[in-house]
Design an enzyme around this catalytic site. Structure first.
Site, PDB file in Angstrom:
ATOM      1  N   ASP A 228     -10.654 -42.491  32.000  1.00  0.00           N
ATOM      2  CA  ASP A 228     -10.839 -41.508  31.854  1.00  0.00           C
ATOM      3  C   ASP A 228     -10.517 -40.976  33.084  1.00  0.00           C
ATOM      4  OD1 ASP A 228     -11.450 -38.652  30.844  1.00  0.00           O
ATOM      5  OD2 ASP A 228     -12.698 -38.762  30.463  1.00  0.00           O
TER       6      ASP A 228
ATOM      7  N   ASP B 216     -10.129 -32.448  25.548  1.00  0.00           N
ATOM      8  CA  ASP B 216     -10.645 -32.919  24.527  1.00  0.00           C
ATOM      9  C   ASP B 216     -10.713 -32.048  23.514  1.00  0.00           C
ATOM     10  OD1 ASP B 216     -11.635 -34.478  26.619  1.00  0.00           O
ATOM     11  OD2 ASP B 216     -14.027 -33.544  26.196  1.00  0.00           O
TER      12      ASP B 216
END
Ligand code: GLA
Length: 422
Positions: free
Chosen positions: A170, A226
């Site tokens: 990430d 996202d």
């Protein structure tokens, strides 16, 4: 010192450290080699992220692994079980990430062992910055300390020792000036030096245009922030809805291909918000655009209709087509979209997508597929199973709001197949 770590883990790490010393000199030269032959079609699997978020422990993961195997999902190709954020609580005295001892009493290697015993592959999570993205809601409110910045070699060895087959990296906790490409390359080289083939899933949210450099660094790269579980929406922090991800996919589809794929984020199919038409639309666009199929639903409670959508063989077949040439959006016109994808056997996958909120008659004309209108083309509509006799000109179908018609069409051999205008 290693109270949350099994002895097997330690011995395996030591062995890997030794091997790593030998391999490290070669690492720069062989870095791209470790990935050779991996992800020739888009990766498929299940992730903790979205459906169960941080509410999982070893028992939940074993149950999900059972569900992947027993439901038949794994046989269809959904063979990665990916642990996302929230698994570690910090680092031990030797600097190794420590799995939460309450939720994972045997460490993550014990989980990986169970996952492998079910014939599946195991994915783990970290960040290229200094933290993961989830905040510790029970305690400090700070982001969880799952970040590999400065620990790349050690973490890569640890992940290899625990039996990881995939690492999702990430981008939380990165320095403002940190360069994403070189950060992910550092982890790519660290993974290569372990000698274990571990896929790298690049999750820097599309900020550094990873579609331009991701191939050779990782096997998939997020193209946006996202995906939120809503049909159409945006958030102040950059989260986007399902149709917004379709637009991103349409922009960058051509950069995907064997060994490296555009990742629009996990599927929301089965997460209880989308209608069945919307779920079929998401699955269909992911198939056309050759996006990784990573399920984010809780497999313990998913409704059978949603499971059936995830398990539609012919749609998966389009997604996994061995030619590996992503489809593209031919037009997007006032809620009426047409996508096309060329398959390895010369057939065409054609998608009519009604983006509007009312049922509409949509059409495809063969000229839009760069074919003479006199060509006789037949095939099948996948979701209804309707067989279509060869016809000239094109096809017209009523399509439900937010719904799709997905055709597999056989083009006569003397006709030229579609040439993407991109
Ligand atoms: C970021 C990522 C998500 C997920 C969460 C976990 O938001 O983009 O995919 O991994 O972090 O906290």
């Amino acid at each position: 010192m290693f109270n949350h770590t099994s002895m097997a883990d330690i011995m395996q790490t030591t062995r890997l450290l030794f091997r790593s010393c030998l391999l490290s000199l070669l690492a720069m030269a062989v870095a791209p080699v470790w990935a050779a032959g991996q992800a020739m079609t888009p990766p498929m699997g299940w992730s903790t992220w979205y459906g169960v978020r941080c509410n999982y422990d070893a028992g939940v993961l074993h149950t999900m692994a059972d569900r992947l195997r027993d439901s038949g999902l794994a046989k269809l190709g959904y063979n990665y079980l990916n642990v996302d954020d929230c698994w570690a609580t910090g680092r031990d005295a030797d600097g190794r990430l420590v799995a939460d001892p309450k939720r994972f009493p045997g460490g993550m290697s014990a989980v990986a062992e169970q996952v492998h015993a079910r014939g599946l592959k195991f994915g783990i999570y970290s960040s290229a910055g200094t933290t993961g993205c989830q905040r510790d809601l029970q305690q400090s409110g700070q982001r969880l300390p799952i970040g590999s910045r400065g620990y790349e070699r050690l973490d890569a060895l640890h992940f290899a020792a625990m039996g990881a087959d995939l690492l999702k990296l990430d981008w939380c906790g990165h320095y403002p000036t940190q360069d994403s490409r070189s950060s992910f390359e550092t982890m790519r080289d660290a993974l290569a030096a372990t000698g274990r083939p571990i896929m790298l899933s690049i999750c820097e949210w599309g900020t550094g245009k990873p579609w331009l450099w991701g191939k050779g660094v990782g096997q998939m790269w997020r193209i946006a922030m996202d995906t939120i579980n809503c049909w159409s929406c945006t958030t102040d922090w950059g989260g986007i809805g399902i149709v917004q991800t379709f637009d991103r996919l349409a922009e960058v589809a051509k950069y995907g291909g064997p060994g490296g794929w555009n990742d629009p984020d996990n599927l929301m199919v089965g997460n209880g918000v989308l209608s069945l038409d919307e779920e079929r639309a998401q699955m269909s666009v992911y198939a056309m655009a050759a996006a990784p199929l990573i399920i984010a639903a809780d497999l313990r409670t998913i409704r059978p209709e949603s499971l059936a959508i995830l398990m539609q063989r012919e749609v998966i077949g389009i997604n996994q087509d061995p030619l590996g040439k992503p489809g593209f959006r031919v037009r997007s016109d006032d809620g009426d979209e047409l996508w096309v994808r060329t398959l390895h056997d010369g057939r065409l996958a054609v998608l009519m997508f009604n983006r509007s909120a009312s049922a509409r008659k949509l059409r495809v004309h063969w000229s839009e597929l760069a074919l003479p209108s006199t060509t006789l083309i037949g095939g099948k509509e996948i979701w209804s199973g309707e067989l279509i006799k060869p016809v000239a000109d094109g096809l017209t179908r009523m399509v439900q709001p937010h719904g799709v018609a997905l055709f597999l069409l056989t083009v006569p051999q003397d006709s030229k197949t579609v040439r993407p205008p991109i």
